[in-house]
Design a protein around this motif. Structure first.
Motif, PDB file in Angstrom:
ATOM      1  N   MET A   1       0.692  -1.062  -0.123  1.00 18.10           N
ATOM      2  CA  MET A   1      -0.031  -0.078  -0.041  1.00 18.10           C
ATOM      3  C   MET A   1       0.842   1.119  -0.074  1.00 18.10           C
ATOM      4  SD  MET A   1      -2.923   0.880   2.533  1.00 18.10           S
ATOM      5  CE  MET A   1      -4.033  -0.624   2.383  1.00 18.10           C
ATOM      6  N   GLU A   6      -1.820   5.577   3.082  1.00 19.11           N
ATOM      7  CA  GLU A   6      -1.612   5.014   4.551  1.00 19.11           C
ATOM      8  C   GLU A   6      -2.010   6.233   5.288  1.00 19.11           C
ATOM      9  OE1 GLU A   6       2.057   3.749   5.695  1.00 19.11           O
ATOM     10  OE2 GLU A   6       2.327   2.266   4.281  1.00 19.11           O
ATOM     11  N   SER A 155       1.435 -14.622   8.815  1.00 19.90           N
ATOM     12  CA  SER A 155       0.831 -13.292   8.485  1.00 19.90           C
ATOM     13  C   SER A 155       0.534 -12.231   9.508  1.00 19.90           C
ATOM     14  CB  SER A 155      -0.511 -13.634   7.936  1.00 19.90           C
ATOM     15  OG  SER A 155      -1.254 -14.316   8.526  1.00 19.90           O
ATOM     16  N   ARG A 159       4.877  -8.045   7.314  1.00 14.67           N
ATOM     17  CA  ARG A 159       4.241  -7.236   6.244  1.00 14.67           C
ATOM     18  C   ARG A 159       4.024  -7.770   4.948  1.00 14.67           C
ATOM     19  NH1 ARG A 159       5.753  -1.232   6.643  1.00 14.67           N
ATOM     20  NH2 ARG A 159       4.111  -0.756   5.529  1.00 14.67           N
ATOM     21  N   ARG A 160       3.005  -7.344   4.082  1.00 19.44           N
ATOM     22  CA  ARG A 160       2.591  -8.017   2.893  1.00 19.44           C
ATOM     23  C   ARG A 160       4.024  -8.368   1.874  1.00 19.44           C
ATOM     24  NH1 ARG A 160      -1.825  -4.586   0.691  1.00 19.44           N
ATOM     25  NH2 ARG A 160      -2.370  -6.030  -1.004  1.00 19.44           N
ATOM     26  N   SER A 161       4.676  -7.303   1.842  1.00 20.07           N
ATOM     27  CA  SER A 161       5.829  -7.247   0.966  1.00 20.07           C
ATOM     28  C   SER A 161       6.845  -8.068   1.594  1.00 20.07           C
ATOM     29  CB  SER A 161       6.559  -5.734   0.751  1.00 20.07           C
ATOM     30  OG  SER A 161       6.758  -5.265   2.274  1.00 20.07           O
ATOM     31  N   ARG A 244       3.308  -2.284  12.523  1.00 16.71           N
ATOM     32  CA  ARG A 244       3.640  -2.804  11.245  1.00 16.71           C
ATOM     33  C   ARG A 244       2.412  -3.615  10.293  1.00 16.71           C
ATOM     34  NH1 ARG A 244       8.339  -5.057   9.526  1.00 16.71           N
ATOM     35  NH2 ARG A 244       7.531  -7.089   9.790  1.00 16.71           N
ATOM     36  N   ASP A 248      -0.148  -2.043   6.768  1.00 18.88           N
ATOM     37  CA  ASP A 248      -0.580  -2.507   5.529  1.00 18.88           C
ATOM     38  C   ASP A 248      -2.079  -2.658   5.244  1.00 18.88           C
ATOM     39  OD1 ASP A 248       1.809  -3.127   4.410  1.00 18.88           O
ATOM     40  OD2 ASP A 248       2.257  -5.320   4.892  1.00 18.88           O
ATOM     41  N   GLN A 249      -2.881  -2.334   6.362  1.00 20.77           N
ATOM     42  CA  GLN A 249      -4.471  -2.410   6.177  1.00 20.77           C
ATOM     43  C   GLN A 249      -4.948  -1.047   5.905  1.00 20.77           C
ATOM     44  OE1 GLN A 249      -5.301  -5.663   6.815  1.00 20.77           O
ATOM     45  NE2 GLN A 249      -3.220  -6.026   7.310  1.00 20.77           N
ATOM     46  N   LYS A 337       8.586  -7.181  -5.236  1.00 21.34           N
ATOM     47  CA  LYS A 337       7.144  -6.964  -4.496  1.00 21.34           C
ATOM     48  C   LYS A 337       6.141  -7.529  -5.905  1.00 21.34           C
ATOM     49  CE  LYS A 337       7.733  -3.242  -1.834  1.00 21.34           C
ATOM     50  NZ  LYS A 337       9.160  -3.180  -1.683  1.00 21.34           N
ATOM     51  N   ASP A 390      -1.776 -12.436   0.980  1.00 20.32           N
ATOM     52  CA  ASP A 390      -1.492 -10.937   0.815  1.00 20.32           C
ATOM     53  C   ASP A 390      -2.627  -9.980   0.656  1.00 20.32           C
ATOM     54  OD1 ASP A 390       1.196 -10.979   1.070  1.00 20.32           O
ATOM     55  OD2 ASP A 390       1.747 -11.024  -0.946  1.00 20.32           O
ATOM     56  N   GLN A 491      -1.964  -7.091  -4.242  1.00 21.94           N
ATOM     57  CA  GLN A 491      -0.648  -7.172  -4.531  1.00 21.94           C
ATOM     58  C   GLN A 491      -0.814  -8.142  -5.868  1.00 21.94           C
ATOM     59  OE1 GLN A 491       2.457  -7.065  -2.496  1.00 21.94           O
ATOM     60  NE2 GLN A 491       3.082  -7.228  -4.646  1.00 21.94           N
TER      61      GLN A 491
END
Length: 492
Positions: A1, A6, A155, A159-161, A244, A248-249, A337, A390, A491
């Motif tokens: 994101m 953010e 998870s 983080r997603r990355s 962290r 990502d949310q 990514k 993700d 993603q």
């Protein structure tokens, strides 16, 4: 994101009761120390757990060529039926297991490790086909929640990355090491003196089961739960860990887990998750088939002169090569990514591998094809699982998604149990190789479709065409939008 997105994160009124959360700056040395700590604790634990899971699951393949069928009076398709029954119970235990893990924490996962270790030990003492069937039923129930459970726990920390590389290490390297180590361990165990009534293939199940039980008991003490309650984190680390994940949310939850509802469970069955699950199924047909039958396939390549132990040893190199390859591929996905592009680049190895297996009778060329197929397949399942996870939010959707993808994918293992049939041995398992060539080609198509869909959906959100979803919603309803939130970006 993006950073711009953010800035528009929405604060929810619900705060965790156990931990004092403060605003934490990310990207500093404290965060880097936390990531190193997580990597040193979580990744080795997850890798060892899944490695033992895979060794215990596939031990039956090594036991088969060591005389299991003859000793238990099995014939025809009995072996294939046993594999099928295992995966049926494996599949249906995954979603309930992950919801239980969300409710009871990591102790539940550690108890499962002890459970499938005990069942593996029991397999050493079966005296009939019916007894083997019963142990495989319970092994499927105990092992089913391991992969989704480990994925869900990771998870909650990464983080997603960062997620794809960590899943790549434990989920990619563990089966490769287990495939290699399982062959080495089986050959070493078979060389041991008999232990009373425990002889030949029975020694494989007994020794491997004991190792698993001991490690499972250790996990009851050391396996961490989620960041909000984990004893391995101090207050500063806990605050950073929660910040962290919030970063990502689309909506900040501050570690809060929303109440599990049927509506949220059903929302996990979306287009992206379904595509990843079907692709995972296709990958599993090939990967599980080769994993379970590789000793048999090698024995059928014209190497009938090899002793059982030598066949076991020849299963090791393909898995070791794939372990190196999977780290390279998932690292590239982490750095770029990207999830779809690495899949599109690695799946051609599988297509080439099965193409060789179909087009030649040369045993050396077909053995080399096993290297290509296993190496190309191993990263694909990981990337599809990471891709789906993700793009899953909020927490309940993520917990269910991490079970749906391997759960549906496990149907591929059911099919895999019937891809290398005894009657096909004389043709070099031509029918199984043709099926695997077709499924790997379909995986390539699905990855391309998934990438196009994600790009299309993100474009609609960039243009504000999903903003209507916020209208008339309470803060709690906005929090539960998860991946449907207009600020959430898939993603690719």
């Amino acid at each position: 994101m993006s950073d711009e997105n953010e800035k528009h994160l929405i604060q929810t009124p619900t705060e965790p009761q156990d931990v004092e959360i403060s605003s934490t700056e990310l990207g500093n040395e404290a965060e880097r120390r936390l990531i190193r700590k997580l990597d040193l604790v979580l990744i080795p634990l997850a890798t060892l757990i899944f490695c033992l899971n895979f060794v215990d699951r596939t031990a039956i393949g090594n036991a088969k060529i060591a005389g299991l069928e003859k000793d238990l009076g099995m014939e025809g398709y009995d072996y294939n039926i046993v594999l099928t029954v295992f995966y049926l119970f494996f599949i249906f235990s995954e979603i309930p297991s992950n919801l239980a893990l969300k409710r009871f924490g990591s102790t539940f996962l550690a108890a499962m490790v002890v459970g499938f270790g005990v069942i593996t030990i029991c397999t050493a003492f079966v005296t009939s086909y019916a007894g083997l069937m019963i142990t495989r039923v319970f092994l499927g129930i105990a092992e089913g929640g391991t992969l989704p459970g480990l994925t869900y726990i990771l998870s909650r920390y990464y983080r997603r990355s960062e997620f794809v590389l960590r899943v790549g290490i434990f989920f990619g390297v563990a089966p490769c090491l287990a495939g290699a180590f399982g062959g080495l361990l089986a050959s070493g165990i078979l060389a041991l003196d008999d232990m009373g009534s425990v002889k030949s293939w029975r020694k494989i199940f007994l020794v491997e089961g004991i190792i698993t039980v001991i490690f499972g008991i250790i996990c009851l003490v050391v396996l961490p739960t989620d960041p909000q309650h984990s004893r391995m984190l101090n207050d500063q680390e806990r605050a950073i860990a929660l910040a962290r994940i919030d970063a990502d949310q689309a909506v900040r939850t501050r570690g809060h887990k929303e109440r599990t509802t049927l509506r949220l469970v059903w929302r996990a069955f979306n287009f992206n998750t379904t595509l990843c699950a079907i692709a995972y199924l296709m990958v599993n047909i090939s990967f599980q088939g080769l994993s379970l039958f590789l000793p048999t396939v090698i024995q059928g390549l014209g190497h009938y002169w090899l002793a059982t132990i030598e066949v076991q040893l020849r299963t090791v190199p393909p898995f070791l090569v794939s372990a190196v390859w999977v780290v390279c591929v998932t690292y590239s996905g982490y750095r770029t990514k990207q999830r779809s592009l690495p899949i599109l680049l690695t799946i051609p190895l599988v297509i080439i591998g099965y193409g060789i297996s179909i087009s030649t009778k040369n045993s050396d060329a077909r053995y080399a094809a096993c290297f290509l197929s296993i190496s190309g397949l191993t990263p694909c399942g990981i990337l599809f699982l990471a891709w789906g996870t993700d793009n899953a939010a909020p927490d309940t959707v993520r917990a269910v998604t991490t079970a749906i993808i391997p759960g549906v994918g496990a149907f591929g293992a059911v099919i895999a149990a019937w891809t290398y049939l005894p009657k096909d041995a004389s043709s070099g398992y031509m029918h199984g190789n043709k099926l695997n060539l077709a499924t790997s080609s379909m995986v390539f198509v699905l990855a391309a479709v998934g990438a196009l869909y994600v790009r299309w959906e993100n474009g609609k959100r960039d243009r504000g065409e999903r903003d209507y979803r916020l209208e008339g919603k309470s803060p709690e309803e906005i929090e539960q939008l998860g991946y449907l939130h207009p600020n959430f970006r898939y993603q690719i």
